[in-house]
Design an enzyme around this catalytic site. Structure first.
Site, PDB file in Angstrom:
ATOM      1  N   ARG A  74      14.486  35.079  -0.121  1.00 25.80           N
ATOM      2  CA  ARG A  74      15.400  36.145   0.498  1.00 25.80           C
ATOM      3  C   ARG A  74      15.260  36.252   2.048  1.00 25.80           C
ATOM      4  O   ARG A  74      16.304  36.934   2.687  1.00 25.80           O
ATOM      5  CB  ARG A  74      15.532  37.361  -0.355  1.00 25.80           C
ATOM      6  CG  ARG A  74      16.274  37.194  -1.732  1.00 25.80           C
ATOM      7  CD  ARG A  74      16.032  38.457  -2.655  1.00 25.80           C
ATOM      8  NE  ARG A  74      14.839  38.963  -2.899  1.00 25.80           N
ATOM      9  CZ  ARG A  74      13.994  38.511  -3.864  1.00 25.80           C
ATOM     10  NH1 ARG A  74      14.372  37.498  -4.730  1.00 25.80           N
ATOM     11  NH2 ARG A  74      12.601  39.166  -3.916  1.00 25.80           N
ATOM     12  N   GLU A 111       3.036  41.909  -5.583  1.00 30.68           N
ATOM     13  CA  GLU A 111       3.476  42.981  -6.643  1.00 30.68           C
ATOM     14  C   GLU A 111       3.364  42.271  -7.939  1.00 30.68           C
ATOM     15  O   GLU A 111       2.578  43.131  -8.852  1.00 30.68           O
ATOM     16  CB  GLU A 111       4.624  43.651  -6.310  1.00 30.68           C
ATOM     17  CG  GLU A 111       4.794  44.992  -6.920  1.00 30.68           C
ATOM     18  CD  GLU A 111       6.112  45.635  -6.434  1.00 30.68           C
ATOM     19  OE1 GLU A 111       6.792  45.200  -5.656  1.00 30.68           O
ATOM     20  OE2 GLU A 111       6.252  46.665  -7.207  1.00 30.68           O
TER      21      GLU A 111
HETATM   22  P1  AMP Z   1       4.569  42.098  -1.348  1.00 31.11           P
HETATM   23  O1  AMP Z   1       3.831  40.747  -1.008  1.00 31.11           O
HETATM   24  O2  AMP Z   1       4.122  42.632  -2.457  1.00 31.11           O
HETATM   25  O3  AMP Z   1       4.712  42.855  -0.182  1.00 31.11           O
HETATM   26  O4  AMP Z   1       5.996  41.452  -1.881  1.00 31.11           O
HETATM   27  C1  AMP Z   1       6.840  41.143  -0.951  1.00 31.11           C
HETATM   28  C2  AMP Z   1       7.698  39.948  -1.493  1.00 31.11           C
HETATM   29  O5  AMP Z   1       8.139  40.124  -2.810  1.00 31.11           O
HETATM   30  C3  AMP Z   1       8.839  40.045  -0.945  1.00 31.11           C
HETATM   31  O6  AMP Z   1       9.295  38.566  -0.474  1.00 31.11           O
HETATM   32  C4  AMP Z   1      10.136  40.269  -1.835  1.00 31.11           C
HETATM   33  O7  AMP Z   1      11.132  39.563  -1.759  1.00 31.11           O
HETATM   34  C5  AMP Z   1       9.254  40.589  -3.138  1.00 31.11           C
HETATM   35  N1  AMP Z   1       9.438  41.939  -3.699  1.00 31.11           N
HETATM   36  C6  AMP Z   1       8.101  42.489  -4.169  1.00 31.11           C
HETATM   37  N2  AMP Z   1       8.580  43.641  -4.758  1.00 31.11           N
HETATM   38  C7  AMP Z   1       9.805  43.735  -4.935  1.00 31.11           C
HETATM   39  C8  AMP Z   1      10.736  44.619  -5.406  1.00 31.11           C
HETATM   40  N3  AMP Z   1      10.272  45.733  -5.832  1.00 31.11           N
HETATM   41  N4  AMP Z   1      12.054  44.484  -5.275  1.00 31.11           N
HETATM   42  C9  AMP Z   1      12.522  43.078  -4.623  1.00 31.11           C
HETATM   43  N5  AMP Z   1      11.853  42.182  -4.077  1.00 31.11           N
HETATM   44  C10 AMP Z   1      10.234  42.436  -4.231  1.00 31.11           C
END
Ligand code: AMP
Length: 186
Positions: A74, A111
């Site tokens: 995305r 996450e």
């Molecule tokens: P992080 O590494 O935990 O900051 O996660 C970021 C990546 O995971 C991004 O590329 C987002 O597209 C996706 N992502 C993580 N959590 C979510 C969420 N709650 N909703 C949508 N996309 C998420």
């Protein structure tokens, strides 16, 4: 024309439209306990999508952005529109095994789970001003991994821009030295 004047305007605090109203929150996707922030409602609305990208681009008016580094998948949507608006190049960071040429690789925590990211070795030249772009910053693990890749390649990271910041997860603590701009916060 906006582009011709981009170095004459400058970021400062000003009221920003509530773009969060165009994002849909889906509980327990893709796993129980995760609230997925769905940006497709924002993307399908042409005027809103345009205003969102313009707002992000405006934030970097005074800076020279050579390269937008955006993150699969995305992040590509936001990153490419923003790169076009800024007149910058675009470097894709992809999941393992997708890029065809020589790569640098980093493992990172999500996450929900763990993954590996890759970038072409000739994607970023030393000293290039790079802006990291993704749709969401959650725990910050993804952007941290990308920042490490860029740092190891000698890129100069001028900032990280997101459509959405999930503030409870404190992702920005993982990239304390990098200025963050998030269009909307949950
Ligand atoms: P992080 O590494 O935990 O900051 O996660 C970021 C990546 O995971 C991004 O590329 C987002 O597209 C996706 N992502 C993580 N959590 C979510 C969420 N709650 N909703 C949508 N996309 C998420």
């Amino acid at each position: 024309m906006w582009d011709q004047n981009r170095h004459n305007a400058g970021p400062a605090s000003r009221p920003v439209e509530d773009f969060g109203q165009y994002c849909r929150s889906i509980p327990d996707f893709p796993k129980k306990g995760i609230i997925f922030r769905d940006i497709t409602c924002l993307l399908k609305n042409g005027p809103v999508f345009k205003r969102a990208i313009d707002e992000m681009a405006w934030h970097y008016n005074l800076q020279k952005v050579d390269t937008v580094v955006s993150i699969e998948a995305r992040g590509f949507i936001i990153g490419s529109a923003l790169a076009y608006r800024l007149g910058s190049g675009l470097v894709p960071v992809r999941k393992k095994g997708k890029l065809p040429w020589r790569v640098y690789r980093k493992t990172y925590d999500l996450e929900y789970g763990q993954d590996e990211l890759e970038v072409h070795q000739d994607g970023i030249e030393p000293g290039q001003n790079t802006l990291i772009v993704d749709d969401v910053i959650a725990t910050g693990g993804t952007v941290e991994a990308v920042a490490k890749l860029i740092g190891e390649m000698g890129g100069n990271i001028i900032g990280a821009a997101f459509l959405i910041e999930l503030t409870d997860l404190n992702g920005r603590d993982k990239i304390k030295d990098i200025p963050i701009f998030s269009l909307t916060k949950f």
